[in-house]
Design a protein around this motif. Sequence first.
Motif, PDB file in Angstrom:
ATOM      1  N   LYS A 145      -6.950  -8.872 -14.435  1.00  0.00           N
ATOM      2  CA  LYS A 145      -7.441 -10.158 -15.169  1.00  0.00           C
ATOM      3  C   LYS A 145      -7.388 -11.140 -14.060  1.00  0.00           C
ATOM      4  CE  LYS A 145      -5.078  -9.904 -19.952  1.00  0.00           C
ATOM      5  NZ  LYS A 145      -4.277 -10.446 -20.689  1.00  0.00           N
ATOM      6  N   GLU A 146      -6.675 -11.299 -13.216  1.00  0.00           N
ATOM      7  CA  GLU A 146      -6.835 -12.234 -12.169  1.00  0.00           C
ATOM      8  C   GLU A 146      -7.962 -11.967 -11.079  1.00  0.00           C
ATOM      9  OE1 GLU A 146      -4.618 -14.938 -11.777  1.00  0.00           O
ATOM     10  OE2 GLU A 146      -3.860 -14.074 -13.645  1.00  0.00           O
ATOM     11  N   GLN A 147      -8.449 -10.717 -11.010  1.00  0.00           N
ATOM     12  CA  GLN A 147      -9.545 -10.443 -10.243  1.00  0.00           C
ATOM     13  C   GLN A 147     -10.628 -10.850 -10.961  1.00  0.00           C
ATOM     14  OE1 GLN A 147      -9.943  -9.033  -6.991  1.00  0.00           O
ATOM     15  NE2 GLN A 147      -7.599  -9.288  -6.964  1.00  0.00           N
ATOM     16  N   LEU A 148     -10.783 -10.684 -12.326  1.00  0.00           N
ATOM     17  CA  LEU A 148     -11.898 -11.037 -13.278  1.00  0.00           C
ATOM     18  C   LEU A 148     -11.966 -12.503 -13.152  1.00  0.00           C
ATOM     19  CD1 LEU A 148     -14.228 -10.364 -15.188  1.00  0.00           C
ATOM     20  CD2 LEU A 148     -12.489  -9.984 -16.986  1.00  0.00           C
ATOM     21  N   LYS A 149     -10.858 -13.336 -13.447  1.00  0.00           N
ATOM     22  CA  LYS A 149     -10.869 -14.844 -13.326  1.00  0.00           C
ATOM     23  C   LYS A 149     -11.427 -15.225 -12.403  1.00  0.00           C
ATOM     24  CE  LYS A 149      -6.874 -15.186 -16.541  1.00  0.00           C
ATOM     25  NZ  LYS A 149      -5.438 -15.566 -16.424  1.00  0.00           N
ATOM     26  N   SER A 150     -11.451 -14.697 -11.237  1.00  0.00           N
ATOM     27  CA  SER A 150     -11.823 -15.182  -9.583  1.00  0.00           C
ATOM     28  C   SER A 150     -13.490 -14.958  -9.818  1.00  0.00           C
ATOM     29  CB  SER A 150     -11.294 -14.368  -8.595  1.00  0.00           C
ATOM     30  OG  SER A 150      -9.827 -14.726  -8.482  1.00  0.00           O
ATOM     31  N   ALA A 151     -13.790 -13.910 -10.490  1.00  0.00           N
ATOM     32  CA  ALA A 151     -15.328 -13.534 -10.574  1.00  0.00           C
ATOM     33  C   ALA A 151     -16.307 -14.272 -11.574  1.00  0.00           C
ATOM     34  CB  ALA A 151     -15.317 -12.129 -10.716  1.00  0.00           C
ATOM     35  N   ILE A 152     -15.461 -14.854 -12.591  1.00  0.00           N
ATOM     36  CA  ILE A 152     -16.167 -15.537 -13.832  1.00  0.00           C
ATOM     37  C   ILE A 152     -16.892 -16.913 -13.241  1.00  0.00           C
ATOM     38  CG2 ILE A 152     -16.061 -16.415 -15.927  1.00  0.00           C
ATOM     39  CD1 ILE A 152     -14.020 -14.367 -16.646  1.00  0.00           C
ATOM     40  N   PRO A 153     -17.800 -17.172 -13.247  1.00  0.00           N
ATOM     41  CA  PRO A 153     -18.583 -18.617 -12.820  1.00  0.00           C
ATOM     42  C   PRO A 153     -17.798 -19.738 -13.783  1.00  0.00           C
ATOM     43  CG  PRO A 153     -20.215 -17.079 -13.305  1.00  0.00           C
ATOM     44  CD  PRO A 153     -19.188 -16.354 -13.806  1.00  0.00           C
ATOM     45  N   PRO A 154     -17.443 -20.965 -13.156  1.00  0.00           N
ATOM     46  CA  PRO A 154     -16.686 -21.726 -13.915  1.00  0.00           C
ATOM     47  C   PRO A 154     -17.625 -22.350 -15.223  1.00  0.00           C
ATOM     48  CG  PRO A 154     -17.169 -22.258 -11.784  1.00  0.00           C
ATOM     49  CD  PRO A 154     -17.964 -21.233 -11.691  1.00  0.00           C
ATOM     50  N   GLU A 155     -18.962 -22.224 -14.891  1.00  0.00           N
ATOM     51  CA  GLU A 155     -19.719 -22.631 -16.245  1.00  0.00           C
ATOM     52  C   GLU A 155     -19.950 -21.615 -17.564  1.00  0.00           C
ATOM     53  OE1 GLU A 155     -22.725 -20.652 -13.644  1.00  0.00           O
ATOM     54  OE2 GLU A 155     -21.084 -21.858 -13.712  1.00  0.00           O
ATOM     55  N   GLU A 156     -19.076 -20.576 -17.227  1.00  0.00           N
ATOM     56  CA  GLU A 156     -18.996 -19.397 -18.498  1.00  0.00           C
ATOM     57  C   GLU A 156     -18.586 -20.022 -19.669  1.00  0.00           C
ATOM     58  OE1 GLU A 156     -19.986 -17.056 -20.465  1.00  0.00           O
ATOM     59  OE2 GLU A 156     -20.449 -15.784 -18.335  1.00  0.00           O
ATOM     60  N   ALA A 157     -19.227 -19.606 -20.974  1.00  0.00           N
ATOM     61  CA  ALA A 157     -18.695 -19.874 -22.198  1.00  0.00           C
ATOM     62  C   ALA A 157     -18.201 -18.991 -22.818  1.00  0.00           C
ATOM     63  CB  ALA A 157     -19.895 -20.702 -22.559  1.00  0.00           C
ATOM     64  N   GLY A 158     -18.370 -17.651 -22.379  1.00  0.00           N
ATOM     65  CA  GLY A 158     -18.242 -16.336 -23.100  1.00  0.00           C
ATOM     66  C   GLY A 158     -16.900 -15.881 -22.499  1.00  0.00           C
ATOM     67  N   GLY A 159     -16.542 -14.782 -22.928  1.00  0.00           N
ATOM     68  CA  GLY A 159     -15.349 -13.897 -22.465  1.00  0.00           C
ATOM     69  C   GLY A 159     -15.634 -12.275 -22.166  1.00  0.00           C
ATOM     70  N   TYR A 160     -14.670 -11.793 -21.612  1.00  0.00           N
ATOM     71  CA  TYR A 160     -14.942 -10.153 -21.292  1.00  0.00           C
ATOM     72  C   TYR A 160     -13.740  -9.379 -21.682  1.00  0.00           C
ATOM     73  CZ  TYR A 160     -18.435 -12.404 -18.327  1.00  0.00           C
ATOM     74  OH  TYR A 160     -19.700 -13.074 -17.852  1.00  0.00           O
ATOM     75  N   ILE A 161     -14.118  -8.113 -21.923  1.00  0.00           N
ATOM     76  CA  ILE A 161     -13.121  -7.202 -22.102  1.00  0.00           C
ATOM     77  C   ILE A 161     -13.145  -6.255 -21.088  1.00  0.00           C
ATOM     78  CG2 ILE A 161     -12.184  -5.215 -23.488  1.00  0.00           C
ATOM     79  CD1 ILE A 161     -13.363  -6.551 -26.069  1.00  0.00           C
ATOM     80  N   ILE A 162     -12.100  -5.837 -20.089  1.00  0.00           N
ATOM     81  CA  ILE A 162     -12.064  -5.045 -19.036  1.00  0.00           C
ATOM     82  C   ILE A 162     -12.140  -3.654 -19.574  1.00  0.00           C
ATOM     83  CG2 ILE A 162     -11.178  -4.475 -17.065  1.00  0.00           C
ATOM     84  CD1 ILE A 162      -9.776  -7.277 -16.676  1.00  0.00           C
ATOM     85  N   ARG A 163     -13.041  -2.773 -19.171  1.00  0.00           N
ATOM     86  CA  ARG A 163     -13.026  -1.384 -19.738  1.00  0.00           C
ATOM     87  C   ARG A 163     -12.126  -0.481 -18.960  1.00  0.00           C
ATOM     88  NH1 ARG A 163     -19.158   0.265 -20.767  1.00  0.00           N
ATOM     89  NH2 ARG A 163     -17.868   1.935 -22.023  1.00  0.00           N
ATOM     90  N   THR A 164     -11.820   0.598 -19.441  1.00  0.00           N
ATOM     91  CA  THR A 164     -11.043   1.689 -18.662  1.00  0.00           C
ATOM     92  C   THR A 164     -11.633   2.004 -17.460  1.00  0.00           C
ATOM     93  OG1 THR A 164     -10.717   2.368 -20.767  1.00  0.00           O
ATOM     94  CG2 THR A 164      -9.862   3.875 -18.962  1.00  0.00           C
ATOM     95  N   LEU A 165     -12.985   2.025 -17.331  1.00  0.00           N
ATOM     96  CA  LEU A 165     -13.485   2.595 -16.048  1.00  0.00           C
ATOM     97  C   LEU A 165     -13.333   1.514 -14.737  1.00  0.00           C
ATOM     98  CD1 LEU A 165     -16.984   3.735 -16.647  1.00  0.00           C
ATOM     99  CD2 LEU A 165     -15.412   5.040 -15.482  1.00  0.00           C
ATOM    100  N   ALA A 166     -12.774   0.331 -15.138  1.00  0.00           N
ATOM    101  CA  ALA A 166     -12.604  -0.781 -14.352  1.00  0.00           C
ATOM    102  C   ALA A 166     -11.159  -0.496 -13.414  1.00  0.00           C
ATOM    103  CB  ALA A 166     -12.462  -1.986 -14.986  1.00  0.00           C
ATOM    104  N   GLU A 167     -10.401   0.238 -13.841  1.00  0.00           N
ATOM    105  CA  GLU A 167      -9.061   0.408 -13.294  1.00  0.00           C
ATOM    106  C   GLU A 167      -9.261   0.804 -11.773  1.00  0.00           C
ATOM    107  OE1 GLU A 167      -4.904   2.757 -14.363  1.00  0.00           O
ATOM    108  OE2 GLU A 167      -6.598   3.388 -15.170  1.00  0.00           O
ATOM    109  N   GLY A 168      -8.416  -0.176 -11.257  1.00  0.00           N
ATOM    110  CA  GLY A 168      -8.505  -0.074  -9.502  1.00  0.00           C
ATOM    111  C   GLY A 168      -9.515  -0.946  -8.799  1.00  0.00           C
ATOM    112  N   MET A 169     -10.385  -1.751  -9.861  1.00  0.00           N
ATOM    113  CA  MET A 169     -11.568  -2.149  -9.112  1.00  0.00           C
ATOM    114  C   MET A 169     -11.013  -3.534  -8.749  1.00  0.00           C
ATOM    115  SD  MET A 169     -14.369  -0.249  -9.485  1.00  0.00           S
ATOM    116  CE  MET A 169     -13.120   1.008  -9.171  1.00  0.00           C
TER     117      MET A 169
END
Length: 437
Positions: free
Chosen positions: A160-184
């Motif tokens: 979650k912390e890694q994704l928050k850092s990657a999301i642009p500030p102007e983003e209005a939507g959200g994301y679900i992190i998929r199983t394949l993302a483990e370790g990314m």
Amino acid sequence: MSEELLINVTPQEIRVALVDNGVLQELQVERSGHRGLVGNIYKGIVRRVLPGMQAAFVDVGLERTAFLHATDIQDDSDEVQGETDIEPRAGHHEVRNVCALLHEGQEVVVQVIKDPLGSKGARLSTRITLPGRYLVYMPFVPRIGVSTRIESPEERFRLKEQLKSAIPPEEAGGYIIRTLAEGMEETDFVGDIDFLRRLWDSIRARLERSPAPSQIHSDLNLAMRMMRDVMSDDIQRVRIDSRETVDAALAFCQGVIPEVADRIEHYSGERPLFDLYNVEDEIERALQSRVTLKSGAYLIIDQTEALTTVDVNTGGFVGRRNQEETIFKTNLEAAAAIARQMRLRNIGGMIIIDFIDMEDEEHKRRVQRALEKAIQSDRTRCNITQISSLGLVEMTRKTHPRKSAPDPLRTLPLLPWPRFHENRRNHLLRNSPRDRP
């Protein structure tokens, strides 16, 4: 582990097989005339609102109007459930008054979450989701969720912390992190976010200029979906027997998953690709209710509308020491075979497994652990109960709507006569001399 992804392409169908050390583990089939609708996005018109059912019928341009229940309508109170990787979260929300949400003649943007079946139209949701390799984009839900198949609390928090850092500030939507993302890491999410945002921008542009009812977006074909959803470090090679599909796969990978492009190769041998790996023989065996194990024991798999039963029998296996040891070894072998058959036949719903009765409690525990370990590689969520005193195990396996849409292998033994001829025709066309596309 040495896994390979085999993609067989003909004008009639696309077939994708996942092979592990030469053994078929999973098979997906998509017929050109029966492509599933799950994931497609439409601009529709509400034709009827039914307060008694808390639902509405929506015209999206298909043969039959589609069904939209109040629980599948997006509103500001929605929470990210994180139940599965990419499936829209249906049926887990408080039922609201559909008349307050929709009215006849209203234009709505909807996505198919369940294909038409028989006389029933497709089931819809207004919760739009766009799957990428590591993320699922939710343009109308500004929250972050994580697949529950990622169990470690520390890893869930880190992702979650890694994704928050990657999301642009102007983003209005959200994301679900998929199983394949483990370790990314953050950098792995950046490419997915860019791809999904560009995809949504193109969909939004088509929505603005398209009349209702009309189709706005369709998901990738089976070959590309499997490349997106299944490719991992365990898969050493992807072999495709169509030059056109190889070119499309390379173009897709370079834009989405460039790290796997060098594993794609064109198969041009004279012998059919699936015959080379004995996949055709495995398919024929999977169409039978009886599954013979290496020891001589066998399974009987019976599927009905309500549930699936699996009966374990010693058959010709007589063992070497005593009856209890013979039964124990048979059940151990059966546990691994059952998990594989569940994947291969895409069996979903309630499953009752009748293991041979065991007196030794330690043997029961070991068979239980063997079954639990065997299903760990299943990408579909499964729940298993403890072995009962009668040797029964109750198990549920969720059937993915995308998998169940286009002629799943699990329905083949129960095919009506017209569908039998269709499969026979495809078999003959598949094995007749032709130029590959």
